[in-house]
Enzyme design. Structure first.
Site, PDB file in Angstrom:
ATOM      1  N   GLN A 277      41.217  46.343  47.965  1.00  0.00           N
ATOM      2  CA  GLN A 277      40.644  46.830  46.707  1.00  0.00           C
ATOM      3  C   GLN A 277      41.750  47.328  45.777  1.00  0.00           C
ATOM      4  O   GLN A 277      42.598  48.121  46.178  1.00  0.00           O
ATOM      5  CB  GLN A 277      39.627  47.949  47.002  1.00  0.00           C
ATOM      6  CG  GLN A 277      38.822  48.407  45.800  1.00  0.00           C
ATOM      7  CD  GLN A 277      37.919  47.326  45.215  1.00  0.00           C
ATOM      8  OE1 GLN A 277      37.379  46.483  45.935  1.00  0.00           O
ATOM      9  NE2 GLN A 277      37.756  47.327  43.894  1.00  0.00           N
TER      10      GLN A 277
ATOM     11  N   ASP B  56      39.299  36.983  47.382  1.00  0.00           N
ATOM     12  CA  ASP B  56      39.436  37.408  45.979  1.00  0.00           C
ATOM     13  C   ASP B  56      40.017  36.287  45.116  1.00  0.00           C
ATOM     14  O   ASP B  56      39.944  36.347  43.893  1.00  0.00           O
ATOM     15  CB  ASP B  56      40.393  38.610  45.886  1.00  0.00           C
ATOM     16  CG  ASP B  56      39.668  39.944  45.848  1.00  0.00           C
ATOM     17  OD1 ASP B  56      38.548  39.999  45.316  1.00  0.00           O
ATOM     18  OD2 ASP B  56      40.249  40.943  46.333  1.00  0.00           O
TER      19      ASP B  56
ATOM     20  N   LYS C 208      29.883  46.236  48.328  1.00  0.00           N
ATOM     21  CA  LYS C 208      30.230  45.007  49.052  1.00  0.00           C
ATOM     22  C   LYS C 208      29.734  45.088  50.511  1.00  0.00           C
ATOM     23  O   LYS C 208      29.224  44.115  51.059  1.00  0.00           O
ATOM     24  CB  LYS C 208      31.748  44.776  49.017  1.00  0.00           C
ATOM     25  CG  LYS C 208      32.238  44.342  47.630  1.00  0.00           C
ATOM     26  CD  LYS C 208      33.732  44.481  47.439  1.00  0.00           C
ATOM     27  CE  LYS C 208      34.115  44.217  45.981  1.00  0.00           C
ATOM     28  NZ  LYS C 208      35.532  44.496  45.673  1.00  0.00           N
TER      29      LYS C 208
HETATM   30  N1  GUN Z   1      39.419  45.912  41.559  1.00  0.00           N
HETATM   31  C1  GUN Z   1      38.681  45.568  40.489  1.00  0.00           C
HETATM   32  N2  GUN Z   1      38.164  44.338  40.640  1.00  0.00           N
HETATM   33  C2  GUN Z   1      38.584  43.884  41.834  1.00  0.00           C
HETATM   34  C3  GUN Z   1      38.365  42.696  42.568  1.00  0.00           C
HETATM   35  O1  GUN Z   1      37.691  41.758  42.128  1.00  0.00           O
HETATM   36  N3  GUN Z   1      38.962  42.630  43.790  1.00  0.00           N
HETATM   37  C4  GUN Z   1      39.742  43.609  44.279  1.00  0.00           C
HETATM   38  N4  GUN Z   1      40.312  43.430  45.472  1.00  0.00           N
HETATM   39  N5  GUN Z   1      39.955  44.738  43.634  1.00  0.00           N
HETATM   40  C5  GUN Z   1      39.377  44.867  42.420  1.00  0.00           C
END
Ligand code: GUN
Length: 292
Positions: A96, A119, A52
């Site tokens: 995350q 998200d 990211k």
């Molecule tokens: N862990 C696995 N997929 C995601 C996601 O799309 N966002 C976040 N914040 N954590 C994750």
């Protein structure tokens, strides 16, 4: 069979976003800014957050990663989220997942300012999405919708079967595909671990979204000739290569691909579009914040 090429599409959309961001900066705006909070040392989470960060840099966005030890208390973490919430120079915040067990992921999601919740996990964004209102869409379903749109796949009146009912893929995917929109207007069936006649349901599907997290679960004899197959799986399976693993999707690709009209590969499919979903959301948050 035609490939739904996430690599090609992600590259094209990244170019569009890059140009848009350069335009905003040229008119004197600051860069869009994504903040990721990472708790603990989970290897997969570290990899996701690093990708990211790379994406942001590539597009001319700022990114900050706040790392905390696994023993951080829930209250402390909520306090850190609060600091980002009130920071006017940060547009988007993701925490995350997963977070350590002593921390409630629900409390974490509910604590993020909905206008920074890129998200799309906050109940306000979930509710707005279900009503078909302008909201942050969860990145994976959003990426899949972009894919269907850009490849001009007819969805209206089609039967979509979604395998998996998670909060971040299965449920929102159902909401988006049933919406009165294009893409959308599907008749949607959501299957899960208790579904009795899964194979028969899959055989009726014009569109299948496999999002259950079981490598090569969807076999050739479960798919109708001409179906559109979307593979959301990204499971690490042990292998004797340099990395020690290979990434497997939820679809037995070699069996299913010859029967399908369109199919996403793994890797190179949905995973890359998920990253685009997050970037699109960050840009949307930025535009909202900058325009007040
Ligand atoms: N862990 C696995 N997929 C995601 C996601 O799309 N966002 C976040 N914040 N954590 C994750």
């Amino acid at each position: 069979m035609e490939l739904l090429d996430g690599k090609f599409l992600a590259k094209a959309i990244k170019e569009e976003l890059k140009e848009k961001i350069a335009g905003y900066k040229a008119q004197g705006w600051r860069a869009p800014h994504l903040c990721a909070i990472l708790v603990g040392e989970d290897g997969a989470s570290q990899t996701y957050v690093a990708s990211k960060e790379r994406d942001c840099k590539e597009l001319g966005m700022d990114s900050t990663v706040l790392k905390f030890p696994a023993y951080i208390s829930e209250d402390e973490l909520l306090g850190e989220i609060e600091k980002v919430n009130i920071n006017k120079n940060i547009d988007g915040l993701i925490v995350q997942m997963p977070v350590p067990e002593h921390i409630s992921s629900l409390k974490v999601m509910n604590h993020i300012d909905p206008s920074k919740d890129v998200d799309g996990f906050h109940p306000m964004n979930v509710g707005m999405m279900f009503k078909g209102l302008d909201a942050f869409l969860p990145a994976t379903p959003y990426g899949i919708m972009m894919m269907l749109e850009r490849y001009k796949i007819e969805t209206s009146g089609k039967h979509a079967v979604i395998i998996g009912r998670s909060d971040i893929v299965g449920k929102p995917m159902a909401a988006l595909l049933m919406q009165n929109s294009n893409p959308g207007n599907c008749t949607v069936t959501v299957c899960h671990s208790r579904t009795k006649n899964l194979k028969e349901l899959c055989l009726q599907a014009d569109i299948i979204v496999a999002a259950l997290g079981r490598p090569e679960f969807l076999k050739g004899d479960m798919v109708k000739e001409g179906a559109v197959v979307i593979d959301v799986g990204i499971t690490r399976v042990d292998a004797e290569n340099e990395r020690g693993y290979v990434i497997k999707g939820d679809v037995a690709y070699d069996e299913v691909a010859p029967k399908s009209s369109y199919i996403t590969p793994v890797p190179g499919g949905v995973g890359l579009m998920t990253r685009i979903g997050l970037l699109q959301n960050t840009l949307k948050a930025y535009e909202w914040h900058m325009k007040g």
